[in-house]
Design an enzyme around this catalytic site. Structure first.
Site, short mmCIF file in Angstrom:
data_model
loop_
_atom_site.label_atom_id
_atom_site.label_comp_id
_atom_site.label_asym_id
_atom_site.label_seq_id
_atom_site.Cartn_x
_atom_site.Cartn_y
_atom_site.Cartn_z
CB VAL A 1 -0.96 0.03 1.21
CG1 VAL A 1 -2.01 -1.06 1.09
CG2 VAL A 1 -0.20 -0.11 2.52
CB SER A 2 0.67 4.40 -1.82
OG SER A 2 0.63 3.69 -3.04
CB ALA A 3 -0.14 6.21 2.66
CD GLN B 1 -3.06 4.03 0.40
OE1 GLN B 1 -2.18 3.27 0.06
NE2 GLN B 1 -3.61 4.91 -0.42
#
Length: 201
Positions: free
Chosen positions: A10-12, A15
């Protein structure tokens, strides 16, 4: 018997990775063999991915929920895919895209078809990201034309700024003294004074 691994990204940090990890568990990936990074996919300098990469060999099977979990740059995805499948000798299965399953078609034709599908999908994914960025840039430009300001609003000027600015401009006070009277750093006072007081009211 192949060693089964899964990779999720996941990018962050805020998330949720549950959708990916649940899909991997359904493919019988042991929880201890699921590697998760909470980082952008713009390159492969991700700690958990690098640990996973070291463990892969010709007896390994790697599951991904979707191709974009591997990365975002299609050229790098192609290079990484070929490294895993050809140098490491591991198999890869993309759950959301059954055509991307290297266990099928181990002959030259099968490898060629897999490469073609991978290139097309990666190219489309990158083009879509470029289109999104372009639309965002156009939206921001249009908003700026309408007078919308982005970023933090500037801090209000201290009381007495205009008077001190006027004194400084008339030569009745030094820049240092005017800044001190306003409780501002000299460079800040100078920048605000030169920019024009009306811009900061």
């Amino acid at each position: 018997m192949k060693k089964i691994f899964g990779y999720a990204r996941v990018s962050a940090k805020d998330q949720n990775e549950a959708r990916q990890t649940e899909a991997l568990k359904k493919m019988n990936v042991p929880v201890k063999n699921i590697y998760l990074d909470k980082l952008s996919g713009r390159n492969f300098n991700r700690p958990k991915y690098q640990k996973l990469r070291q463990r892969l060999d010709e007896n390994s099977l790697l599951y991904l929920k979707s191709l974009d979990r591997l990365g975002r740059n299609y050229r790098e995805i192609l290079e990484e895919w070929r490294y895993i499948t050809r140098v490491k000798g591991a198999d890869i299965v993309v759950i959301d895209m059954p055509l991307l399953d290297t266990r099928r078609g181990k002959d030259l034709l099968g490898s060629f078809l897999s490469d073609v599908v991978l290139q097309v999908l990666s190219f489309v994914a990158e083009n879509e990201r470029d289109s999104i960025r372009q639309r965002q840039a156009e939206g921001i430009a249009a908003a700026r034309k309408r007078g919308v300001r982005f970023g933090r609003p500037p801090k209000p000027l201290p009381e007495g700024f205009l008077a001190e600015r006027a004194k400084w401009r008339r030569g009745e006070a030094t820049l240092k003294k005017a800044a001190q009277n306003c409780g501002m750093a000299l460079s800040t006072f100078y920048a605000k004074a030169k920019a024009g007081a009306l811009d900061f009211q």
